[in-house]
Enzyme design. Structure first.
Site, PDB file in Angstrom:
ATOM      1  N   GLU A 139      -4.864   2.295   2.693  1.00  0.00           N
ATOM      2  CA  GLU A 139      -5.083   1.029   3.415  1.00  0.00           C
ATOM      3  C   GLU A 139      -5.344   1.306   4.885  1.00  0.00           C
ATOM      4  O   GLU A 139      -6.212   0.706   5.511  1.00  0.00           O
ATOM      5  CB  GLU A 139      -3.852   0.129   3.259  1.00  0.00           C
ATOM      6  CG  GLU A 139      -4.024  -1.270   3.836  1.00  0.00           C
ATOM      7  CD  GLU A 139      -3.623  -1.415   5.300  1.00  0.00           C
ATOM      8  OE1 GLU A 139      -3.980  -2.430   5.914  1.00  0.00           O
ATOM      9  OE2 GLU A 139      -2.971  -0.498   5.867  1.00  0.00           O
ATOM     10  N   GLU A 140      -4.572   2.246   5.428  1.00  0.00           N
ATOM     11  CA  GLU A 140      -4.584   2.466   6.877  1.00  0.00           C
ATOM     12  C   GLU A 140      -5.876   3.094   7.385  1.00  0.00           C
ATOM     13  O   GLU A 140      -6.146   3.072   8.574  1.00  0.00           O
ATOM     14  CB  GLU A 140      -3.392   3.360   7.275  1.00  0.00           C
ATOM     15  CG  GLU A 140      -2.027   2.789   6.887  1.00  0.00           C
ATOM     16  CD  GLU A 140      -1.596   1.624   7.752  1.00  0.00           C
ATOM     17  OE1 GLU A 140      -2.381   1.189   8.611  1.00  0.00           O
ATOM     18  OE2 GLU A 140      -0.468   1.137   7.554  1.00  0.00           O
ATOM     19  N   HIS A 179       0.830  -1.213   0.000  1.00  0.00           N
ATOM     20  CA  HIS A 179       0.000   0.000   0.000  1.00  0.00           C
ATOM     21  C   HIS A 179       0.862   1.258   0.000  1.00  0.00           C
ATOM     22  O   HIS A 179       1.939   1.289   0.596  1.00  0.00           O
ATOM     23  CB  HIS A 179      -1.047  -0.011   1.115  1.00  0.00           C
ATOM     24  CG  HIS A 179      -0.547  -0.077   2.529  1.00  0.00           C
ATOM     25  ND1 HIS A 179      -0.120   1.026   3.222  1.00  0.00           N
ATOM     26  CD2 HIS A 179      -0.428  -1.126   3.386  1.00  0.00           C
ATOM     27  CE1 HIS A 179       0.221   0.667   4.448  1.00  0.00           C
ATOM     28  NE2 HIS A 179       0.059  -0.633   4.576  1.00  0.00           N
ATOM     29  N   ASP A 219       6.026   0.347   7.189  1.00  0.00           N
ATOM     30  CA  ASP A 219       4.664  -0.123   6.903  1.00  0.00           C
ATOM     31  C   ASP A 219       4.021   0.936   6.009  1.00  0.00           C
ATOM     32  O   ASP A 219       3.569   1.961   6.501  1.00  0.00           O
ATOM     33  CB  ASP A 219       3.897  -0.290   8.217  1.00  0.00           C
ATOM     34  CG  ASP A 219       2.410  -0.534   8.003  1.00  0.00           C
ATOM     35  OD1 ASP A 219       2.023  -0.866   6.875  1.00  0.00           O
ATOM     36  OD2 ASP A 219       1.634  -0.379   8.969  1.00  0.00           O
ATOM     37  N   HIS A 250       2.729   2.268  13.391  1.00  0.00           N
ATOM     38  CA  HIS A 250       1.629   3.214  13.641  1.00  0.00           C
ATOM     39  C   HIS A 250       1.924   4.165  14.806  1.00  0.00           C
ATOM     40  O   HIS A 250       1.040   4.892  15.241  1.00  0.00           O
ATOM     41  CB  HIS A 250       0.292   2.507  13.896  1.00  0.00           C
ATOM     42  CG  HIS A 250      -0.149   1.645  12.741  1.00  0.00           C
ATOM     43  ND1 HIS A 250      -1.332   0.949  12.729  1.00  0.00           N
ATOM     44  CD2 HIS A 250       0.435   1.377  11.547  1.00  0.00           C
ATOM     45  CE1 HIS A 250      -1.448   0.288  11.588  1.00  0.00           C
ATOM     46  NE2 HIS A 250      -0.394   0.522  10.852  1.00  0.00           N
ATOM     47  N   ASP A 263       0.131   4.343   1.181  1.00  0.00           N
ATOM     48  CA  ASP A 263       0.030   5.291   2.294  1.00  0.00           C
ATOM     49  C   ASP A 263       0.733   4.807   3.546  1.00  0.00           C
ATOM     50  O   ASP A 263       1.081   3.637   3.682  1.00  0.00           O
ATOM     51  CB  ASP A 263      -1.444   5.554   2.625  1.00  0.00           C
ATOM     52  CG  ASP A 263      -2.183   4.290   3.058  1.00  0.00           C
ATOM     53  OD1 ASP A 263      -2.011   3.245   2.398  1.00  0.00           O
ATOM     54  OD2 ASP A 263      -2.919   4.339   4.054  1.00  0.00           O
ATOM     55  N   ASP A 267       2.806  -6.769   3.269  1.00  0.00           N
ATOM     56  CA  ASP A 267       2.384  -5.855   4.338  1.00  0.00           C
ATOM     57  C   ASP A 267       2.299  -6.597   5.668  1.00  0.00           C
ATOM     58  O   ASP A 267       1.391  -6.367   6.456  1.00  0.00           O
ATOM     59  CB  ASP A 267       1.021  -5.243   3.945  1.00  0.00           C
ATOM     60  CG  ASP A 267       0.582  -4.127   4.880  1.00  0.00           C
ATOM     61  OD1 ASP A 267       1.447  -3.529   5.541  1.00  0.00           O
ATOM     62  OD2 ASP A 267      -0.628  -3.859   4.938  1.00  0.00           O
TER      63      ASP A 267
END
Ligand SMILES: [Zn+2]
Length: 473
Positions: free
Chosen positions: A138-139, A70, A109, A447, A72, A162
């Protein structure tokens, strides 16, 4: 493909803004990269990008592989750290074998996934046709995967890049939905002589309703309903019950305001209940607290019948693990979370969420929750359903990846599935029969500021991907 080269590409990517919902710069960069390398590419209206490398001579009959990452990243920084994710390159350091962003997220990530795709595309080793799919957002809800047009790519085999633990191969994820419940209520005068009390249960560990649902932790909404169910009768009126938070979190606290003619009796019963519960949850939730104090409320009481139906249906509502996987030891297959309850003047709302890698089990679980509350007179709605990815232990790409892993590292990889969502579930819905696997290097603290990438695991990840793609047939 060399790990050093993939890391170099990743370092370039750390200079390109790619916050979820604002992926423009990385999307453009990927398209330019494809042009510069004379590779075909396409970009859909959402911003998903596909870069294609045709099969090398002699490799035309090798099945096409789709590599997916992904675009983002989650943008979090330490409070007060002067940094603009829409403009500034990510500051990172290399320390003790890790690449670390100390004050921001690193974006490994899933920047590492992107870098690995580009590393493979520019590599000269002959392979079959490769399609690299880069999804957006995605997030924040998998918007790119959700909007993908059927036929956007041709391959029937997909490798998702991922994952966050080197040595683990993922072959399944759960789908889910929310089931929301509404009781319309009317308020009445309190009977003569009733006193108000507020009962609170707090201090639960809580956790994620996917990853932690099998840990036996206390659900404060469930516990308080259990206590109140034991108090129902002529001498009991419910005023309000409020607890829990997000649909994907296990409820850590809950409080209820109730009216009774004999407050001391209820208070003593609550003390006894607390003793029992602390014993039941001594291992998982030793920090639970129980409090019962005099209260006031602007709201009138609910009718006896309405209060009883709400408390009874909360008490009988299912919560926790329903079934374990028959293929993968230790994997939760189906679960439900009694997430939250909120009381307003004329409505009591309850939110629950169900997960399963099996669509039929997920829907059966949701139907059971519906039935539980409908019989008590509530209006029930199912919403936000997303599909899962049922593990296929006989998958071809799994077999090839396990063989490659054994050959390279002389040890067995762990084959796993997760009881949470991945983009793969959505791909499967649009491309039925797609054979998929997910793996990646070891990341920690994703994150959050301090996100880091283990460089040794990066070497193994790149070697594995290279081996699988080069020898695929
Ligand atoms: Zn990710």
């Amino acid at each position: 493909m060399q790990s050093e080269r993939v890391l170099e590409i990743f370092k370039e990517i750390t200079c390109i803004p790619r916050e979820s919902g604002h992926e423009g710069p990385i999307t453009d960069w990927l398209c330019d990269w494809a042009s510069d390398h004379s590779l075909q590419f396409k970009r859909d209206a959402t911003g998903n990008v596909l870069i294609i490398r045709e099969a090398a001579p002699g490799k035309e009959n090798v099945p096409t592989i789709v590599l997916q990452a992904h675009q983002d990243m989650v943008c979090e920084k330490v409070a007060g750290f002067p940094f603009d994710f829409r403009r500034d390159p990510i500051p990172y350091v290399i320390k003790d074998g890790w690449m670390i962003a100390e004050n921001t997220t690193l974006g490994a990530d899933d920047g590492i996934g992107i870098a690995a795709c580009l590393g493979l595309l520019e590599d000269t080793a002959p392979t079959g046709k490769i399609e690299c799919l880069f999804t957006i957002s995605e997030e924040t809800g998998m918007d790119g995967a959700e909007a993908l047009e059927p036929g956007f790519f041709d391959g029937k085999t997909l490798i998702n890049l991922d994952s966050e633990d080197e040595g683990q191969l993922f072959i399944g994820c759960a789908g889910g939905l929310n089931t929301n419940i509404k009781f319309k209520v009317r308020r009445t005068e309190l009977p003569e002589g009733f006193k108000l009390l507020k009962c609170t249960i707090a201090g639960g560990i809580g956790g994620h309703s996917g990853d932690d649902i099998n840990k036996g932790r206390a659900n404060a909404v469930q516990l308080l309903s259990r206590f109140l169910y034991g108090q129902l009768g002529d001498g009991f009126r419910l005023i309000s019950i409020d607890g829990g938070g997000k649909p994907n979190a296990i409820a850590r606290e809950c409080q209820a305001i109730v009216a009774v003619p004999k407050p001391d009796t209820l208070r003593n019963a609550f003390t006894d209940f607390a003793t029992d519960i602390l014993e039941e949850f001594h291992a998982t939730d030793p920090g639970l607290t129980f409090e019962c104090t005099p209260a006031t409320s602007e709201l009138g009481a609910l009718g006896k019948n309405a209060g009883e139906k709400i408390i009874t249906s909360l008490f009988t509502a299912p919560h926790g693990v329903k079934a374990m996987s028959q293929d993968i030891p230790g994997l939760v297959q189906t679960s439900t979370n009694l997430a939250s309850v909120r009381t307003g003047k004329s409505v009591v709302e309850i939110v629950t969420s169900q997960r399963s890698s099996s669509k039929s089990e997920r829907r059966a679980m949701a139907a059971k929750v519906r039935a539980n509350f409908e019989v008590a007179g509530a209006v029930v709605k199912h919403m936000y359903e997303y599909p899962g990815w049922n593990p296929n232990v006989n998958s071809h790409v799994l077999k090839r990846t396990v063989e490659a892993y054994r050959k390279l590292f002389s040890t067995e990889p762990e084959v796993k599935a997760i009881h949470a969502g991945l983009e793969c579930g959505l791909f499967l819905q649009k491309f039925p029969g797609l054979d998929m696997i997910s793996f990646g290097p070891t990341l920690r603290g994703v994150h959050a500021p301090g996100e880091k990438l283990e460089l040794a695991s990066m070497d193994k990840f790149v070697a594995l991907l290279d081996e699988v793609v080069r020898n695929f047939e």
